[in-house]
Structure formats: C-alpha cells, structure tokens
Design a protein around this motif. Structure first.
Motif, mmCIF file in Angstrom:
data_model
loop_
_atom_site.group_PDB
_atom_site.id
_atom_site.type_symbol
_atom_site.label_atom_id
_atom_site.label_comp_id
_atom_site.label_asym_id
_atom_site.label_seq_id
_atom_site.Cartn_x
_atom_site.Cartn_y
_atom_site.Cartn_z
ATOM 1 N N UNK A 130 86.015 29.297 17.527
ATOM 2 C CA UNK A 130 86.983 29.016 18.594
ATOM 3 C C UNK A 130 86.605 27.720 19.300
ATOM 4 N N UNK A 131 87.601 27.079 19.917
ATOM 5 C CA UNK A 131 87.388 25.783 20.562
ATOM 6 C C UNK A 131 86.569 25.897 21.840
ATOM 7 N N UNK A 132 86.578 27.074 22.493
ATOM 8 C CA UNK A 132 85.820 27.193 23.737
ATOM 9 C C UNK A 132 84.308 27.256 23.499
ATOM 10 N N UNK A 133 83.900 27.303 22.246
ATOM 11 C CA UNK A 133 82.473 27.238 21.917
ATOM 12 C C UNK A 133 81.955 25.811 21.958
ATOM 13 N N UNK A 134 82.874 24.839 21.859
ATOM 14 C CA UNK A 134 82.500 23.430 21.706
ATOM 15 C C UNK A 134 82.649 22.715 23.037
ATOM 16 N N UNK A 135 81.603 22.036 23.530
ATOM 17 C CA UNK A 135 81.709 21.328 24.812
ATOM 18 C C UNK A 135 82.622 20.109 24.707
ATOM 19 N N UNK A 136 83.014 19.589 25.852
ATOM 20 C CA UNK A 136 83.947 18.466 25.866
ATOM 21 C C UNK A 136 83.328 17.160 25.436
ATOM 22 N N UNK A 137 82.011 17.062 25.462
ATOM 23 C CA UNK A 137 81.342 15.831 25.062
ATOM 24 C C UNK A 137 80.123 16.178 24.220
ATOM 25 N N UNK A 197 70.331 21.630 22.689
ATOM 26 C CA UNK A 197 70.844 20.601 23.585
ATOM 27 C C UNK A 197 72.278 20.211 23.330
ATOM 28 N N UNK A 198 72.869 20.667 22.210
ATOM 29 C CA UNK A 198 74.272 20.342 21.920
ATOM 30 C C UNK A 198 75.230 21.128 22.801
ATOM 31 N N UNK A 199 74.758 22.164 23.442
ATOM 32 C CA UNK A 199 75.569 22.981 24.343
ATOM 33 C C UNK A 199 76.665 23.760 23.628
ATOM 34 N N UNK A 200 76.412 24.118 22.391
ATOM 35 C CA UNK A 200 77.327 25.016 21.685
ATOM 36 C C UNK A 200 77.054 26.437 22.173
#
Length: 718
Positions: free
Chosen positions: A336-343, A387-390
């Motif tokens: 899902x897209x909410x797993x991926x941070x905006x940057x 650190x990728x914030x996934x």
C-alpha cells in the motif's frame, strides 16, 4: 481396394521373369538412405514430393537421376521450374510415371542430394502403401514406400509433432531446464561436426543475452559453441555427435532460459541442414495474477513485523535472464502507498551492498537506480534500511512484495504482519542488540508512576508514565521505551506518533507489537534524567472488559530487564486528576493575546523552541527573509509540531495524514500533493538544515500562526 506394395519397377520385374534362375553377382547401388516424403498424403490429392538420398558413386555432369512413381500416381508435365534441387538442373523429362532429371554439375560420392518436386504429381485414388524408386546414373535403383491415407494431412501439421519438449516446470515466467527431442533427422541427414543447429524459441524474452556452451548438450555432448540472437539460439555440433542421424538438445537451468510470461500453447522449432522440425504444443500455465513461480519467490525479512511499525526490509532476488546493470532501474512495489514516506534518501537503499544512485516514490512503488559502476547481475540483494522510514501495513495479515528488473517481475513469499487480537499475549520486551553500558546505580524508580486518564471498564484511556531516571541514556530516533500492557487491554495495530509525547515533544516513531508499544523519542534522553511519557486517549488503547487490578510494565531498548511495573485499577476507583503540564500557574492573559496551551513557540534569531513550558534546542535559529518571510528549520515541524518530516540536503517533505508538502532546496516552488505552488522566497540550506517558509506549511496543513507581543515570540497551534 488397397494397393499392394510394388517394390520393383515393372520393366525390371519383367526382365527378371525372363532370366534363367541362376546365381548372379551383387549389383552396385549408387544411392543409400533414400527418403520419399509427401507434403500431402491424402488419396487423390495433388502434393509436393521431397526425395532425399546420399550418393555412393560419383555422378558426372549430364548424367541423370530417375524417379519412378507407382503406376497409380498421375504425373503431369514437369519442367525445371518445378524442381528445387541441391544441384544445378539441366533438363527434366516425363515419361508416364517416370521423371528424369539431368544434372548440370558433377556430384561426388558422399554428397547429400535433395530434390523437391513442387508441381505435377497427384496421389493414387485409394489409400495404401505405394512404392517410389530412384536410380542415379547406370546403377541399380533404390525404393521407398509412401503411405497414402483416405483423408490426408499436410506435412506442416505433421511436423508440429516431430518431437517432444520436456520442461522442469510449465509455470509462466519460471527459469527452467529444457530438453528438445529426440528428433529423427529426415532423409539421409546426419550431424556433422561444426555444423549449426538453430533453435527458435516461442518468445525472445525467454532467452538471456548469452548462454555458456557448458550449459548446452547435443546428444549428450557439450556444445562446441552457443550464440543468442533475438529469439534464436545457434548451437555448433560437437565432435561426439558427428554422424548421428538424430538430435537431442538439453539446456541446463543455469542457461537462464525462462518460460514465456504469457500462458497458453507454444511451439519450438529446430532447423538443421535446411530442414525445420517443429515440436509438439507446450502448454504454459499462467499462475493467476502472480507474475512469478513459487520457486522464484523470495523471502522477505523484516526487523519489526508489527502492524504499522517502522521497519527495514531485506531480501535476495534472482531475475534469471534479466540483469540489473549500472544505472538500470529496480522497482519495488509495496502492498500500500501509506507504507512509503513522501521523501526518500537513496543511501537508505542498498543494492548488493551499494547505495542506490536514486530513489523515487510514486504511490506504492519505489524506483531505485543502480549506482554507476554497479556490476551487472541477475542476483540482487535488496536492503531497505530502517532509515528509509518504510512502515508495515497498518492491518495485521499476510502480504507480498514485488520486485521488477527489465520487465521481469518477481513476487515474494507471503510475510506476516502482526497485530492485536481480542486477548493477545504480551511478547517479551526487546533486549538490547548492542553491548549494554553498566546502568547508573544512582537512578531510583521506586517513586516512578503509571496513571490512567480513564479507568472505566472497556473505555478508551490515556496513560501517563513518569520515569524518575534512566540507567542508560537513550539516543533519539534509534533507542526506544517499551510499555507492555497485560492481557485484557486492547492495543491497536497502529498508533500515530502525534498521539504520544516524550518530555513534551511528539514521539519520533511508534511501533506496536501485539500488547507492546515501542516509543522512539525525538530527542536524546541522558542517563539519570526524568522521562515523562504521555499517551493520549486518541491512541485508542482500550481498558479491559473485566474489573480488576492490572500491572503495566516499562522497559527500554538499552537496559536488560524490567525498569519498573505499576498496578492500575480498572473499574475500581476514579483516576486521580492530572496535574497541569507546568509546575506554576499561568499568568492571566489579555483576551487578545491568549495563547493555546498546545502551541509551540519560538523567537526569531534564537535557536530553540518552547512546548508545554519546556525549551528544546534547534540546530539553526529561525530568521526573517526578504523583510517579511519567517524561515524555520525543517526540524521545527518534526519536533515542535510532531509532524512526520523527512529531509536531506536537496529536499524536504512535511506530512500530515494524507497531505504532503514537498520542497526542493534552492527552489521557489513547492508541491502540495500534486499541485505546484510558488514560495515567497527559496528554500535554503544552513548548516545542513533546510530552512522553510513557515506559512507555506501551516497554511496548507491547517495550522495557525500568532504573535505574542509580551514575549516577542511566534506561536503555532492547531
């Protein structure tokens, strides 16, 4: 009426009948391995005929080759245009069922002769076995039989079943071992060393860019050489297969051949010495929506399997014939897209141990560009660091991850993301993974407290935890405080960081593991200092449904064993009134300057901010740009407003719920979602920290900005 086989020409049979029955010397035959093939073997059908044989004697130019068909055949006029031969034809004549072809070149002993008659021959009207004889020069003739059927079939349809195909798997897209044959060669063909066999595959994407000859065998012998071009593979015949009258081709799995990505029936073609042999139909199975087979599925390892938890992802993939090359792209598709941070920061993604050159997110997909100098490889180890914030999906269940290189998509095996159930069992707290310093023995948590904001049965509650001292300090964004709720409490699978604060600042990150809540502070907490954790009722933690006393425990990631535990009563007594955040009563405010209690404030040219009566440092002081634009460090939005904020030296993303505001260092434009907006002044970098026009964030994310004349401070609230 079925015709009988006629093994000898009529003239020869009559001559034998008139000759006394005496012993005669053996006659020489000028040809051997005769093969006669009808393009259409149907009774009464016109058909092309192919005659193949090997010369056993030299044949001079001007000598003749005679082909005599059974008398039941109908032979029309045939000329040189109707003859396609492996030698130059000088003249063609027809006498009844006898066709004479005069050569226009010398032919040598051992030559393979092929003659195709493309017109003028009609099959007998009745089914049966009929004889066709051939003689070269003045030597005795050889004959072969042709089976005529009541309803014919063309040779092209017959060739589709020339040989069988064996695959180690028939699943679409899977890398396989392959066997073609045994293929019986037609006519007098034999394999010759260094000659070429050409294999045409159903689809070119089945083939790698090259194949090692060690991975290909011809009749059990390693191929002399192998070359790949488009959908064809040329194999040079090794010496061990010389003179064989059949072909068996074997490709090992290491050759890198993959089944077609599409399902359905497919045909392989093998060409040797001008003759093409077609395989039987091969049925490839499409595995539903899955783009890869089970054997190509990879295993995903997560550092934290909790639902909604921030985690690292690590897995090994093998893309078979497709290689990831320098500056090539690998695309990851998350559930899902909410797993991926905006940057994203490219260095947080490792490909075979090397940081990606570029990382770009679009929805639930992340495109990674391999670094310059990356060694081309079909096997890729992917590491998505912490650190990728996934984060994990917010709902417990089984999920898969997809990875694509050069159009080849692999899908992972299912991995489980955990969550709370009605009565889950608390998991063991996390022990430190690094060497643990000796705790500060001066710390004493005997007076540490845990209090509920609501003790009613089955109701949402907040929680206040007052730690009097830590034996080992905690580093922001890395270490965590772990609160373990007993069986009976309902803990959601995901808690937003904005719903938990540590020492007045919003949590950097929150992970949930069943009954355990892991809180990552956004500031360092030194050893022997207090740590006050406030969990808001909006976190959706629900009291047990049974009146009782329950014990809540506190741990940290850096100390082994229990820090302390306290009993709380549910449904037994009213919770104590919460003390004000500040220790001294607030001074009355004029109506025009009333400042909301939840606001964060700062002063221009001062490198700190205030929240709930406490002061926290900023790496760069806010300032006024161009006379009227207040610039603040990206750090302010994260630590003062508890907004998810990511930044590096080139870009910034500030996220609130589903809204994302993106900035580029040095640019006067920003994006709110997909809409581009103009900034009053460019984003700049100071001491490694991007400085942002504050109103661009607050106006677009629903915050308000005020001015406190009494303290000369800017305050921000929602």
């Amino acid at each position: 009426m079925e015709k009988s086989k006629k093994a000898l020409p009529i003239v020869l049979a009559s001559a034998l009948a008139a000759t006394p029955f005496v012993s005669v010397p053996q006659q020489a035959h000028a040809i051997e391995k005769l093969s006669v093939t009808a393009e259409n073997d149907g009774a009464g059908k016109e058909s092309d005929y192919t005659i193949e044989f090997k010369l056993e004697e030299d044949l001079d130019s001007g000598e003749s080759i005679t082909i005599e068909f059974d008398s039941d055949f109908d032979i029309d006029d045939i000329d040189t245009d109707d003859i396609d031969a492996s030698f130059d034809v000088k003249k063609v004549s027809v006498d009844g069922e006898e066709i004479t072809i005069k050569t226009d070149e010398e032919l040598d002993k051992g030559d393979k002769i092929k003659i195709k008659i493309t017109s003028g021959i009609t099959n007998p009207d009745d089914k049966g076995s009929y004889s066709v004889s051939v003689e070269a020069g003045d030597e005795d003739s050889e004959s072969d039989d042709v089976d005529i059927k009541k309803s014919g079939s063309s040779n092209s349809s017959k060739s589709s079943k020339d040989y069988a195909v064996s695959l180690s798997s028939k699943a679409a897209g899977e890398k396989v071992s392959l066997k073609l044959g045994k293929i019986s060669l037609k006519g007098s063909d034999e394999l010759e060393t260094n000659s070429t066999i050409t294999i045409t595959f159903p689809e070119k994407n089945m083939l790698p860019s090259s194949i090692d000859e060690e991975d290909v065998k011809v009749n059990g012998y390693t191929a002399k050489s192998v070359s790949v071009s488009g959908s064809t593979v040329d194999v040079k015949i090794p010496s061990g297969a010389d003179a064989d009258d059949y072909i068996t081709l074997e490709f090992d799995k290491d050759a890198g051949i993959e089944n077609p990505d599409s399902g359905g029936k497919h045909v392989f073609k093998v060409k040797y010495d001008g003759t093409t042999y077609e395989s039987e139909d091969v049925e490839i199975t499409k595995n539903g929506s899955s783009p890869s087979s089970a054997s190509d599925s990879f295993t995903v390892n997560l550092s934290d399997p909790g639902a909604g938890a921030r985690t690292s992802y690590t897995f090994d993939t093998d893309f078979g014939s497709k290689e990831l090359k320098a500056d090539g792209e690998l695309v990851l598709e998350f559930p899902s897209s909410d797993m991926v941070p905006g940057i994203l920061t490219a260095s947080d993604f490792l490909l075979n141990g090397k940081p990606a050159k570029k990382a770009t997110a679009v929805g639930n997909r992340i495109a990674l560009v391999a670094p310059t100098g990356f060694s081309a490889n079909s096997r890729v180890k992917v590491e998505v660091t912490y650190g990728a914030w996934i984060s994990n999906p917010k709902t417990a269940g089984s999920y898969t991850l997809k990875a694509t290189v050069s159009g080849r998509t692999l899908e992972s095996k299912s991995f489980s993301v955990g969550g709370s159930s009605v009565n889950p069992t608390p998991t063991n707290p996390t022990n430190p993974t690094t060497s643990v310093p000796v705790p500060n023995t001066a710390t004493n948590n005997s007076t540490a407290t845990i209090a509920l904001t609501q003790n009613a049965i089955g109701k949402q509650t907040g929680l206040n935890v007052a730690i009097k001292g830590l034996g080992v300090g905690l580093q922001k964004q890395r270490d965590f405080i772990e609160i373990v709720f007993p069986v009976g409490y309902k803990v959601p699978a995901y808690i937003a960081p904005a719903n938990i604060s540590v020492n007045g600042a919003g949590a950097n990150f929150v992970a949930v593991r069943g009954q355990n809540v892991l809180i990552y502070p956004s500031q360092d907490i030194p050893a022997a200092t207090n740590a006050n954790i406030v969990i808001n009722p909006a976190a959706n933690i629900v009291n047990p449904a049974v009146k009782n006393t329950y014990s809540i425990s506190v741990f940290t990631s850096e100390e082994r064993g229990l820090l302390f535990a306290r009993a709380v009563g549910v449904g037994m007594a009213s919770p104590p009134q919460q003390k004000p955040v500040t220790s001294t009563p607030q001074q009355p405010q004029q109506p025009s300057t009333t400042i909301p209690a939840n606001s964060a404030s700062f002063k221009v040219n001062t490198a700190n901010f205030s929240l709930h009566g406490k002061t926290y440092p900023l790496s760069v002081a806010p300032y006024i740009a161009d006379g009227n634009t207040t610039m603040v460090p990206a750090q302010f939005f994260k630590e003062a407003l508890a907004l998810t904020t990511q930044w590096n030296n080139t870009s910034v993303a500030v996220i609130s719920g589903t809204k994302v505001v993106k900035f580029t260092v040095g640019s006067k434009t920003a994006k709110v979602g997909k809409t581009e907006i103009q900034l009053p002044t460019p984003v700049v970098l100071k001491n490694g920290m991007p400085m942002i026009p504050i109103r661009t964030v607050t106006d677009n994310l629903g915050y308000k900005v005020g001015w406190d004349a009494k303290t000369s401070s800017v305050y921000v609230y929602k």
